[in-house]
Design an enzyme around this catalytic site. Structure first.
Site, PDB file in Angstrom:
ATOM      1  N   CYS A   9      35.726  33.852 -14.207  1.00 26.46           N
ATOM      2  CA  CYS A   9      36.515  32.735 -14.740  1.00 26.46           C
ATOM      3  C   CYS A   9      35.637  31.867 -15.642  1.00 26.46           C
ATOM      4  O   CYS A   9      36.102  31.357 -16.670  1.00 26.46           O
ATOM      5  CB  CYS A   9      37.111  31.907 -13.609  1.00 26.46           C
ATOM      6  SG  CYS A   9      38.542  32.687 -12.827  1.00 26.46           S
ATOM      7  N   ASP A  32      28.974  44.818 -19.716  1.00 23.25           N
ATOM      8  CA  ASP A  32      28.379  44.575 -18.403  1.00 23.25           C
ATOM      9  C   ASP A  32      26.898  44.236 -18.583  1.00 23.25           C
ATOM     10  O   ASP A  32      26.188  44.842 -19.374  1.00 23.25           O
ATOM     11  CB  ASP A  32      28.537  45.809 -17.513  1.00 23.25           C
ATOM     12  CG  ASP A  32      28.261  45.502 -16.053  1.00 23.25           C
ATOM     13  OD1 ASP A  32      29.219  45.568 -15.259  1.00 23.25           O
ATOM     14  OD2 ASP A  32      27.102  45.200 -15.696  1.00 23.25           O
ATOM     15  N   HIS A  48      43.098  34.773 -12.164  1.00 23.65           N
ATOM     16  CA  HIS A  48      42.143  35.081 -11.109  1.00 23.65           C
ATOM     17  C   HIS A  48      42.835  35.648  -9.878  1.00 23.65           C
ATOM     18  O   HIS A  48      43.609  34.962  -9.225  1.00 23.65           O
ATOM     19  CB  HIS A  48      41.360  33.822 -10.715  1.00 23.65           C
ATOM     20  CG  HIS A  48      40.409  34.082  -9.584  1.00 23.65           C
ATOM     21  ND1 HIS A  48      39.096  34.436  -9.779  1.00 23.65           N
ATOM     22  CD2 HIS A  48      40.595  34.084  -8.252  1.00 23.65           C
ATOM     23  CE1 HIS A  48      38.521  34.629  -8.606  1.00 23.65           C
ATOM     24  NE2 HIS A  48      39.414  34.422  -7.664  1.00 23.65           N
ATOM     25  N   ASN A  88      36.596  48.710  -8.437  1.00 23.32           N
ATOM     26  CA  ASN A  88      36.088  48.591  -7.068  1.00 23.32           C
ATOM     27  C   ASN A  88      36.941  47.601  -6.292  1.00 23.32           C
ATOM     28  O   ASN A  88      37.264  46.522  -6.785  1.00 23.32           O
ATOM     29  CB  ASN A  88      34.623  48.135  -7.092  1.00 23.32           C
ATOM     30  CG  ASN A  88      33.699  49.236  -7.596  1.00 23.32           C
ATOM     31  OD1 ASN A  88      33.918  50.407  -7.328  1.00 23.32           O
ATOM     32  ND2 ASN A  88      32.666  48.859  -8.347  1.00 23.32           N
ATOM     33  N   THR A  96      31.319  43.299  -6.040  1.00 26.96           N
ATOM     34  CA  THR A  96      30.432  42.137  -5.968  1.00 26.96           C
ATOM     35  C   THR A  96      31.038  40.899  -6.629  1.00 26.96           C
ATOM     36  O   THR A  96      30.606  39.785  -6.345  1.00 26.96           O
ATOM     37  CB  THR A  96      29.073  42.434  -6.628  1.00 26.96           C
ATOM     38  OG1 THR A  96      29.289  42.829  -7.979  1.00 26.96           O
ATOM     39  CG2 THR A  96      28.325  43.527  -5.881  1.00 26.96           C
ATOM     40  N   HIS A  99      36.935  38.933  -8.769  1.00 28.84           N
ATOM     41  CA  HIS A  99      37.957  38.706  -9.798  1.00 28.84           C
ATOM     42  C   HIS A  99      38.252  40.114 -10.304  1.00 28.84           C
ATOM     43  O   HIS A  99      37.356  40.775 -10.845  1.00 28.84           O
ATOM     44  CB  HIS A  99      37.383  37.809 -10.889  1.00 28.84           C
ATOM     45  CG  HIS A  99      38.318  37.496 -12.019  1.00 28.84           C
ATOM     46  ND1 HIS A  99      38.551  36.198 -12.462  1.00 28.84           N
ATOM     47  CD2 HIS A  99      39.049  38.301 -12.828  1.00 28.84           C
ATOM     48  CE1 HIS A  99      39.386  36.226 -13.487  1.00 28.84           C
ATOM     49  NE2 HIS A  99      39.708  37.493 -13.730  1.00 28.84           N
ATOM     50  N   HIS A 101      38.600  43.482 -11.871  1.00 27.96           N
ATOM     51  CA  HIS A 101      38.077  43.921 -13.167  1.00 27.96           C
ATOM     52  C   HIS A 101      38.078  45.437 -13.240  1.00 27.96           C
ATOM     53  O   HIS A 101      37.967  46.120 -12.220  1.00 27.96           O
ATOM     54  CB  HIS A 101      36.666  43.371 -13.406  1.00 27.96           C
ATOM     55  CG  HIS A 101      35.723  43.621 -12.277  1.00 27.96           C
ATOM     56  ND1 HIS A 101      35.706  42.826 -11.146  1.00 27.96           N
ATOM     57  CD2 HIS A 101      34.783  44.568 -12.095  1.00 27.96           C
ATOM     58  CE1 HIS A 101      34.780  43.280 -10.312  1.00 27.96           C
ATOM     59  NE2 HIS A 101      34.204  44.349 -10.859  1.00 27.96           N
ATOM     60  N   HIS A 103      36.079  48.551 -14.819  1.00 29.74           N
ATOM     61  CA  HIS A 103      34.891  49.049 -15.506  1.00 29.74           C
ATOM     62  C   HIS A 103      35.324  50.131 -16.493  1.00 29.74           C
ATOM     63  O   HIS A 103      36.100  51.022 -16.133  1.00 29.74           O
ATOM     64  CB  HIS A 103      33.912  49.683 -14.515  1.00 29.74           C
ATOM     65  CG  HIS A 103      33.325  48.739 -13.512  1.00 29.74           C
ATOM     66  ND1 HIS A 103      32.074  48.193 -13.657  1.00 29.74           N
ATOM     67  CD2 HIS A 103      33.811  48.251 -12.337  1.00 29.74           C
ATOM     68  CE1 HIS A 103      31.800  47.412 -12.613  1.00 29.74           C
ATOM     69  NE2 HIS A 103      32.839  47.432 -11.795  1.00 29.74           N
TER      70      HIS A 103
HETATM   71  P1  5GP Z   1      31.742  45.150  -9.123  1.00 22.95           P
HETATM   72  O1  5GP Z   1      30.489  45.614  -8.402  1.00 22.95           O
HETATM   73  O2  5GP Z   1      32.270  43.878  -8.506  1.00 22.95           O
HETATM   74  O3  5GP Z   1      32.789  46.206  -9.281  1.00 22.95           O
HETATM   75  O4  5GP Z   1      31.269  44.855 -10.607  1.00 22.95           O
HETATM   76  C1  5GP Z   1      30.744  43.647 -11.028  1.00 22.95           C
HETATM   77  C2  5GP Z   1      30.016  43.922 -12.325  1.00 22.95           C
HETATM   78  O5  5GP Z   1      29.804  42.681 -12.975  1.00 22.95           O
HETATM   79  C3  5GP Z   1      28.640  44.568 -12.142  1.00 22.95           C
HETATM   80  O6  5GP Z   1      28.603  45.807 -12.838  1.00 22.95           O
HETATM   81  C4  5GP Z   1      27.673  43.537 -12.718  1.00 22.95           C
HETATM   82  O7  5GP Z   1      26.615  44.119 -13.441  1.00 22.95           O
HETATM   83  C5  5GP Z   1      28.578  42.705 -13.629  1.00 22.95           C
HETATM   84  N1  5GP Z   1      28.176  41.316 -13.766  1.00 22.95           N
HETATM   85  C6  5GP Z   1      27.872  40.439 -12.773  1.00 22.95           C
HETATM   86  N2  5GP Z   1      27.589  39.231 -13.278  1.00 22.95           N
HETATM   87  C7  5GP Z   1      27.724  39.340 -14.629  1.00 22.95           C
HETATM   88  C8  5GP Z   1      27.559  38.406 -15.706  1.00 22.95           C
HETATM   89  O8  5GP Z   1      27.235  37.231 -15.536  1.00 22.95           O
HETATM   90  N3  5GP Z   1      27.789  38.869 -16.969  1.00 22.95           N
HETATM   91  C9  5GP Z   1      28.157  40.163 -17.206  1.00 22.95           C
HETATM   92  N4  5GP Z   1      28.353  40.510 -18.478  1.00 22.95           N
HETATM   93  N5  5GP Z   1      28.328  41.066 -16.216  1.00 22.95           N
HETATM   94  C10 5GP Z   1      28.107  40.655 -14.940  1.00 22.95           C
HETATM   95 ZN    ZN Z   2      37.935  34.477 -11.490  1.00 21.34          ZN
END
Ligand code: 5GP
Ligand code: ZN
Length: 112
Positions: A9, A32, A48, A88, A96, A99, A101, A103
């Site tokens: 957000c 990413d 969100h 995920n 992690t 919100h 998302h 990939h």
């Molecule tokens: P998840 O593990 O939740 O599926 O993916 C979260 C993704 O967000 C990870 O691949 C991580 O590298 C990316 N990420 C986390 N914080 C940031 C950020 O501040 N900026 C960007 N561009 N990516 C982020």
């Molecule tokens: Zn959010």
């Protein structure tokens, strides 16, 4: 979204910088920060919510919009030869950022 303590957000609100590749009124796509493939983009909606299990009609429409835009965005960003989408969901998947998302991974032959 305004008082939300969520990193994505904050990216939407411009409080945290990101390398944006696409934006419209409903969604944002950016690189990413720790890419797991030559091309690694994250597509997020400007609403969100954490999980697909929180789906309602508006969120379903948002995801439909996002999926309709992704092929062109992927092609414009080095994924002309194919790409993989990953969403995920929860701890076992290693989510992690809570919100929702998508990939977008590509730019090379991906290992399974
Ligand atoms: P998840 O593990 O939740 O599926 O993916 C979260 C993704 O967000 C990870 O691949 C991580 O590298 C990316 N990420 C986390 N914080 C940031 C950020 O501040 N900026 C960007 N561009 N990516 C982020
Ligand atoms: Zn959010």
């Amino acid at each position: 979204m305004k008082d939300c303590n969520c990193i994505f957000c904050k990216i939407i609100d411009g409080k945290i910088p990101s390398a944006k590749v696409y934006e419209d009124d409903k969604m944002l796509v950016f690189k990413d920060i720790e890419p797991k493939a030559k091309v690694h983009l994250l597509a997020i909606g400007k609403d969100h919510f954490k999980l697909l299990s929180e789906m309602d009609k508006d969120r379903a429409e948002l995801l439909s919009h996002m999926f309709s835009k992704i092929p062109q965005i992927a092609a414009d960003n080095g994924c002309q030869n194919g790409y993989r989408l990953v969403i995920n969901q929860g701890d076992d998947a290693g989510q992690t950022v809570f919100h929702l998302h998508i990939h977008i991974l590509g730019g090379e032959q991906l290992p399974w």
